[in-house]
Design an enzyme around this catalytic site. Structure first.
Site, mmCIF file in Angstrom:
data_model
loop_
_atom_site.group_PDB
_atom_site.id
_atom_site.type_symbol
_atom_site.label_atom_id
_atom_site.label_comp_id
_atom_site.label_asym_id
_atom_site.label_seq_id
_atom_site.Cartn_x
_atom_site.Cartn_y
_atom_site.Cartn_z
ATOM 1 N N CYS A 1 0.834 -1.205 0.000
ATOM 2 C CA CYS A 1 0.000 0.000 0.000
ATOM 3 C C CYS A 1 0.867 1.253 0.000
ATOM 4 C CB CYS A 1 -0.926 -0.005 1.214
ATOM 5 S SG CYS A 1 -1.953 1.486 1.357
ATOM 6 N N CYS B 1 -6.508 -2.437 7.402
ATOM 7 C CA CYS B 1 -7.667 -1.535 7.393
ATOM 8 C C CYS B 1 -8.913 -2.191 6.820
ATOM 9 C CB CYS B 1 -7.333 -0.256 6.643
ATOM 10 S SG CYS B 1 -7.907 -0.181 4.947
#
Length: 376
Positions: free
Chosen positions: A108, A204
């Site tokens: 990410c 997340c």
């Protein structure tokens, strides 16, 4: 050594990646105090498809907006969910399908925060971006180095090792010089809504859900046997993807006849036979490796490996630096450690350091056993 401040003759425009947390909030405050022209950007990287905001995106956006309103800066929003799915999440699933244990945060950072976000910020006219990561940067001899954050408990260089020097050169890390209590004190002083907000943990897009429940939505379970190192079947697993090397909890075994009371640990994930090999004891010899292999290393800046080089490495976040020798091989790179390394896990990352400098790292593909292979 502070991140570079703008000269009086040039007001630089910086866009801060505002996550809705205290670190990015304080980063924006510090940059304003240093004289930068500051704006914020909140990025949404996951689309919920079940009506529930597992990533707390709404709450985080509201907190980011409250902070920006408080300090008087504009907040942009951007949706990188498509990029995240294509460049991070699909790889995450493929790795689990292959029996490895990936770290999506590293991907990410490389693909979203320091690529999609950076490109978007430059399109908006920014000179630089900033994030709330606990790392530092140093410009030296025409290159930009990535350094560990000063707070050893919060240093996040492990997660940024795959970001190139060119991207690091366009990024400021205001809290990298600080310790966490100092950051919270600054947030309190400025009355920021995030001053007492808990740090985010975990992945997340999984949020508060059980990891196994989440994976089952995307990957079919493939049950198999749990075996001892002697080949005795002592249980069943729901799928190798739900387990990782060194795991103790959730194996569903215990109280076996003729077995000691020592806890059981995952030693090997046998992909060919879909078997989980377990053993008793935190210091079981099969848990330890003397070397590892990675086919590709992402360097912050290229380094000379024409001969083996003594460095230190981490095979997991927050591990203390481990002395090793890194060498280039025909198939990639091999790191040999001075001391046995516990639970070296394929799919996770090994990150190399030279003192406080984070040099880069790669995905662990092979963990070579500390004991000879014929004993295994």
């Amino acid at each position: 050594m502070r991140d570079p401040a703008p000269s009086n003759s040039e007001m630089k425009r910086v866009i801060v990646g505002m996550s809705g947390g205290v670190d990015s909030s304080v980063s924006a405050v510090l940059l304003m105090e240093q004289g930068y022209q500051v704006e914020g950007l909140f990025m949404k990287n996951w689309e919920e498809d079940d009506g529930t905001e597992y990533c707390t995106a709404r709450e985080d956006l509201a907190d980011a907006q409250a902070v920006c309103d408080r300090i008087g800066i504009k907040l942009h929003t951007a949706n990188f969910a498509a990029e995240y799915w294509d460049n991070v999440f699909e790889h995450f699933l493929e790795e689990y399908k292959a029996g490895r244990t990936p770290n999506p945060d590293i991907l990410c950072n490389r693909e979203i925060k320091f690529k999609a976000f950076l490109d978007y910020a430059l399109m908006l006219g920014a000179d630089l971006i900033a994030t709330g990561h606990y790392v530092r940067r140093r410009d030296i001899d025409g290159r930009t180095e990535l350094l560990k954050g000063l707070d050893p408990n919060k240093d996040q260089s492990y997660f940024l090792h795959a970001v190139g020097g060119e991207q690091i050169a366009r990024t400021l890390f205001p809290v990298g010089e600080l310790e966490k209590p100092q950051v919270r004190a600054i947030a309190e002083k400025h009355g920021l809504a995030t001053a007492k907000k808990k740090d985010s943990t975990g992945i997340c897009f999984i949020g508060e859900r059980r990891f196994t429940d989440f994976l089952r939505q995307y990957l079919p379970a493939q049950p198999g046997d749990i075996k001892t190192t002697e080949g005795e079947v002592i249980g069943r697993h729901s799928g190798l993807m739900y387990h990782t090397i060194g795991q103790r909890q959730g194996l569903g075994i215990g109280g076996l006849k003729d077995a000691s009371d020592d806890p059981w640990y995952v030693l090997v994930k046998d992909l060919d036979n879909n078997e989980l090999i377990v053993g008793q004891g935190n210091d079981h010899p099969w848990l330890f490796s003397r070397a590892l292999v990675s086919s590709e290393i992402y360097w912050v800046n290229p380094i000379d490996l024409s001969s083996p080089r003594k460095l230190t490495a981490k095979v997991r976040y927050r591990q203390s630096d481990q002395p090793c020798t890194l060498e280039k091989t025909a198939g990639g790179y091999r790191a040999t450690f001075d001391d046995p390394q516990r639970a070296v896990t394929p799919g996770q990352s090994v990150v190399f350091y030279d003192g406080e400098i984070c040099l880069g790292g790669g995905v662990i593909e092979i963990a070579e056993p500390w004991t000879s292979k014929d004993k295994r």
